[in-house]
Design a protein around this motif. Structure first.
Motif: not given
Ligand code: ADP
Ligand code: MG
Length: 330
Positions: A207-211, A280-284, A297-305
């Motif tokens: 619903k929040h459309r952040w993801a 940037e929306i980690k706090k929310r 929990t934030c466990i990682g990040e998206i990288l190039p393919k």
């Protein structure tokens, strides 16, 4: 009394009484050639899952009540992963003649309990003779077009988030198989036998459309991450020591796995949500987690393919997992 004595139609009559549906949009439920629903929505979500005795469950460690409930929960988890609203389901079952009626009535009691909790109605199914128990549920749901979260959509630079804790269910299963249900830590075993889909959380995230992308973790963190990566055309890194592990998991994991992270990375049936969103929306996201009382929990990040999937170990070394997780045919 067993199924041979009451017969297929005697059983269906009973099921119809146990599972009386209440939704006014349901024009015809159990009792005709098809179920008839008056549609108010234009977006229909449809999912199905199969459970086979000896493959997905063993009657020596799951009772029929929990089995019925779990069969529905695993389907609900797929609707949760889209951010959808579950509505109706059909169930097809294969049963042996010698099965006591009480097994089936307990099974449907579990189904009913789960259906009530998440506001879904049983609208039909099919019944057949089978040597082993086979359960197939087809679940229908609805959603809003702009809100649904697909596996595709993750962007380079997004963070990778996961709800709850991982590995509890896989460890619970290992303990069940070794010690039986009475002698192990109850909460880990219950995570395996009675999973709870993240329906409301999934809807809130959508619903929040952040993801940007979402999936439920049914086969294991690694393999389900790789599904997001493939569909989105990206890579990712996961920091092993950020993977959320429960206290009980940490306490019990050692005899079963030397490296505590392996079961959390590869073990299945967590039914947690895995999603990507801009950092940037980690706090929310933290305040959403607080309001639902479910850790995120934030466990990682998206990288190039070209980076593929890389797991960063506690000592800073990294590797690409060769075997991602559970695969029925491998
Ligand atoms: P058909 O011959 O058209 O397959 P059935 O006699 O199998 O019809 O089913 C009659 C009704 O009972 C249908 O509405 C069907 O959806 C429902 N039904 C059959 N088996 C089950 C079951 N195991 N659980 C719930 N509903 C069932
Ligand atoms: Mg039939």
């Amino acid at each position: 009394m067993n199924l041979r004595e009451i017969g297929e139609f005697g059983l269906i009559d009973r099921i119809r009484k146990w599972m009386a549906a209440s939704d006014p949009a349901l024009v015809q439920g159990i009792g005709d050639d098809v179920a008839v629903i008056e549609m108010k929505t234009k977006i229909l979500l449809v999912t199905t899952d199969i459970l086979i005795e000896g493959i997905h469950f063993d009657r020596s460690w799951i009772d029929p009540y929990r089995l019925g409930k779990k069969a529905l929960m695993v389907n609900l988890s797929d609707i949760a992963a889209m951010g959808g609203i579950p509505k109706y389901f059909l169930i097809s079952i294969g049963l042996s003649k010698n099965l006591p009626l009480s097994f089936v009535s307990q099974f449907y009691r579990g189904l009913k309990e789960g259906a009530k909790r998440f506001g879904v109605d049983l609208i039909g199914g099919d019944t057949s003779l089978s040597q082993k128990i086979i359960i197939n549920i087809c679940l229908l749901g609805e959603g809003r077009k702009g809100n649904l979260l697909f596996r595709k959509g993750a962007k380079v630079g997004d963070s990778l988030f996961v709800s709850g804790t991982l590995g509890d269910s896989a460890l619970g299963l290992k303990i069940l198989q070794k010690k039986g249900a009475r002698r192990g830590p109850k909460r880990l075993i219950e995570k395996h036998l009675s999973p709870c889909p993240r329906i409301e959380l999934g809807q809130a995230i959508a619903k929040h459309r952040w993801a940007t992308a979402m999936i439920d973790i049914s086969d294991g963190l690694q393999i389900d991450t790789s599904h997001i990566l493939e569909e989105s055309g990206v890579g990712a890194r996961i920091w092993e020591d950020r993977i959320p592990l429960s206290k009980l998991y940490r306490k019990w994991v050692h005899p079963y796995s030397k490296d505590p992270y392996q079961m959390a990375l590869g073990g299945g049936e967590d039914y947690e949500l895995l999603f990507t969103a801009p950092p940037e929306i980690k706090k929310r996201i933290s305040s959403l987690a607080l309001s639902f009382k479910i850790p995120i929990t934030c466990i990682g990040e998206i990288l190039p393919k070209k980076e593929g999937l890389r797991i960063i170990r506690e000592d800073g070394k990294n590797y690409s997992p060769s075997r991602l997780g559970f695969d029925h045919f491998r």
